[in-house]
Structure formats: structure tokens, C-alpha cells
Design an enzyme around this catalytic site. Structure first.
Site, PDB file in Angstrom:
ATOM      1  N   SER A   1       0.831  -1.205   0.000  1.00 33.36           N
ATOM      2  CA  SER A   1       0.000   0.000   0.000  1.00 33.36           C
ATOM      3  C   SER A   1       0.863   1.252   0.000  1.00 33.36           C
ATOM      4  O   SER A   1       0.589   2.216  -0.736  1.00 33.36           O
ATOM      5  CB  SER A   1      -0.924   0.007   1.229  1.00 33.36           C
ATOM      6  OG  SER A   1      -1.842  -1.057   1.187  1.00 33.36           O
TER       7      SER A   1
ATOM      8  N   ARG B   1       0.786   7.819   5.969  1.00 38.15           N
ATOM      9  CA  ARG B   1      -0.114   7.048   6.833  1.00 38.15           C
ATOM     10  C   ARG B   1      -1.520   7.641   6.845  1.00 38.15           C
ATOM     11  O   ARG B   1      -2.512   6.900   6.929  1.00 38.15           O
ATOM     12  CB  ARG B   1       0.445   6.942   8.248  1.00 38.15           C
ATOM     13  CG  ARG B   1       1.545   5.907   8.358  1.00 38.15           C
ATOM     14  CD  ARG B   1       1.754   5.387   9.759  1.00 38.15           C
ATOM     15  NE  ARG B   1       2.680   4.265   9.720  1.00 38.15           N
ATOM     16  CZ  ARG B   1       2.333   2.997   9.543  1.00 38.15           C
ATOM     17  NH1 ARG B   1       1.047   2.697   9.402  1.00 38.15           N
ATOM     18  NH2 ARG B   1       3.228   2.049   9.509  1.00 38.15           N
TER      19      ARG B   1
ATOM     20  N   HIS C   1      -3.001   6.440   3.719  1.00 36.50           N
ATOM     21  CA  HIS C   1      -3.243   5.006   3.847  1.00 36.50           C
ATOM     22  C   HIS C   1      -4.511   4.731   4.652  1.00 36.50           C
ATOM     23  O   HIS C   1      -5.319   3.863   4.302  1.00 36.50           O
ATOM     24  CB  HIS C   1      -2.031   4.352   4.529  1.00 36.50           C
ATOM     25  CG  HIS C   1      -2.155   2.879   4.722  1.00 36.50           C
ATOM     26  ND1 HIS C   1      -2.325   2.304   5.961  1.00 36.50           N
ATOM     27  CD2 HIS C   1      -2.131   1.851   3.835  1.00 36.50           C
ATOM     28  CE1 HIS C   1      -2.393   0.989   5.829  1.00 36.50           C
ATOM     29  NE2 HIS C   1      -2.287   0.685   4.554  1.00 36.50           N
TER      30      HIS C   1
END
Length: 208
Positions: free
Chosen positions: A17, A40, A43
Site C-alpha cells: 500500500s 499514513r 493510507h
């Protein structure tokens, strides 16, 4: 459709990812640890707007990480954010995650004073010993109360993660925090949420 699905081992999903996110950022980068936080947040949300709306005061992430290493506590305004923060990792440095929103005395005091529970929770957080990081993912009134205490000189947070989400006073409360001399990480605009507040905390923790 199954023939179009790429089989990825569970332990490789996050790595893959992050590779996709880095690729789709098209060469855009930030100095670490900010880059890890940006990735993050994307994500967690699958929203590339965080590449543009995340604002960092100078060295905010580094200052937050240094505070964590010294045993700073984290105070959140929702149980969801509390649940999402890696408490075991934080405890390894001597810190603890706190959320006072469900405390009966907080609800009673908020009713008596005619304010929100989130505002009272910030006062409880300010009374904790040692350094405190505030991770706000829901309540603009939490940021407003933090701003008031900073202006009064009764609070000096190690870091404020100002990520409430929504429409009423959200943008304005974030802008208040960005006017202070306190380290901050803020997604400008209406976006944010408890998951983003927790993600920013974890992004710092996972780099330690």
C-alpha cells in the site's frame, strides 16, 4: 473479476500500500518524519487530499516524537481515537493514552458550566503531570479550549494534533491553533477525524 485481484501476503499488504501511495504521489516528497505521517494519513483514509492539507509547524513531528521518548501522555477527545493509538508502544516510553469523555463527573461538570464535555476533558488533560500531546479528532470546542488555556498561560502542550472533522467551527478552531506558538499538526479545512488523529500519533510512534 477474481483473475484481476493480485494476491498479496498479509504481512506485505501495508508495505505494498505504501509503495502504491508513494508512486501515486508522483515524486512529491517531504522530509521525514513528516513524509511518514502524510503517507499514513493517506493510507488510513484513501484520500490524497492529505498530501495538500496537512500543515506542520516547524519540527512539529520531531518535537512530538522527542516528547514521546521522554514519557509524554496523549489526551484524545474520543474513545475511537483512544482505541486506535498504539498504547503498548507508547507505554514502552512511559506514556499513557487518556480519554475522559465517558467520565460521569466530566458530564456533570459540563452540564453545570454549560459547556461541552470535550472542553472539560482538555482541562483534565492539562492537569496531568509531565508533557502532554493532545490528539483531537472530533470536537472543535476541544481546540478552542486548548487555545484559551494557551493564551491564559496555563497550558504549554508538547504538541497539538488538531484534526476535528465537520462543518461547525471546524476550520476556525484549527486556524486558532495555527496562530499559537505551540507545535501543531493540522489538516486544514473540514477533513480529519478520530482515525486521522490516531494515525498521526501512530505514525510518530512507529518511527521510534
Amino acid at each position: 473479476m477474481l483473475d484481476k485481484i493480485k494476491i498479496v501476503k498479509p504481512e506485505d499488504i501495508e508495505k505494498h500500500s505504501m509503495e502504491i501511495i508513494t508512486s501515486e504521489l508522483g515524486g512529491r516528497t517531504w522530509p521525514d518524519p513528516e513524509f511518514a505521517i502524510v503517507k499514513r494519513c493517506i493510507h488510513t483514509s484513501a484520500d490524497f487530499d492529505y498530501a495538500d492539507n496537512l500543515c506542520f509547524s516547524p519540527d512539529a513531528a520531531k518535537l512530538g516524537m522527542e516528547a514521546i521518548k521522554r514519557g509524554a501522555h496523549i489526551v484524545t477527545d474520543t474513545r475511537m481515537a483512544w482505541s486506535g493509538i498504539n498504547k503498548k508502544k507508547l507505554a514502552s516510553f512511559g506514556g499513557e493514552v487518556h480519554c475522559f469523555m465517558g467520565d460521569e463527573d466530566v458530564a456533570a461538570e459540563a452540564k453545570e458550566r454549560g459547556c461541552t464535555r470535550a472542553a472539560i476533558c482538555m482541562e483534565r488533560g492539562a492537569a496531568l503531570p509531565g508533557e502532554v500531546i493532545f490528539a483531537i479528532g472530533n470536537a472543535p470546542t476541544a481546540l478552542i479550549r486548548l487555545y484559551e488555556m494557551i493564551q491564559e498561560g496555563t497550558l504549554k502542550p508538547a504538541l497539538i494534533i488538531g484534526a476535528p472533522v465537520g462543518f461547525v467551527n471546524v476550520v476556525e478552531s484549527k486556524e486558532l491553533i495555527m496562530e499559537t506558538n505551540v507545535p501543531y499538526i493540522v489538516p486544514k479545512g473540514r477533513k480529519g477525524g478520530s482515525n486521522i488523529a490516531a494515525t498521526i500519533c501512530n505514525a510518530m510512534l512507529y518511527q521510534l
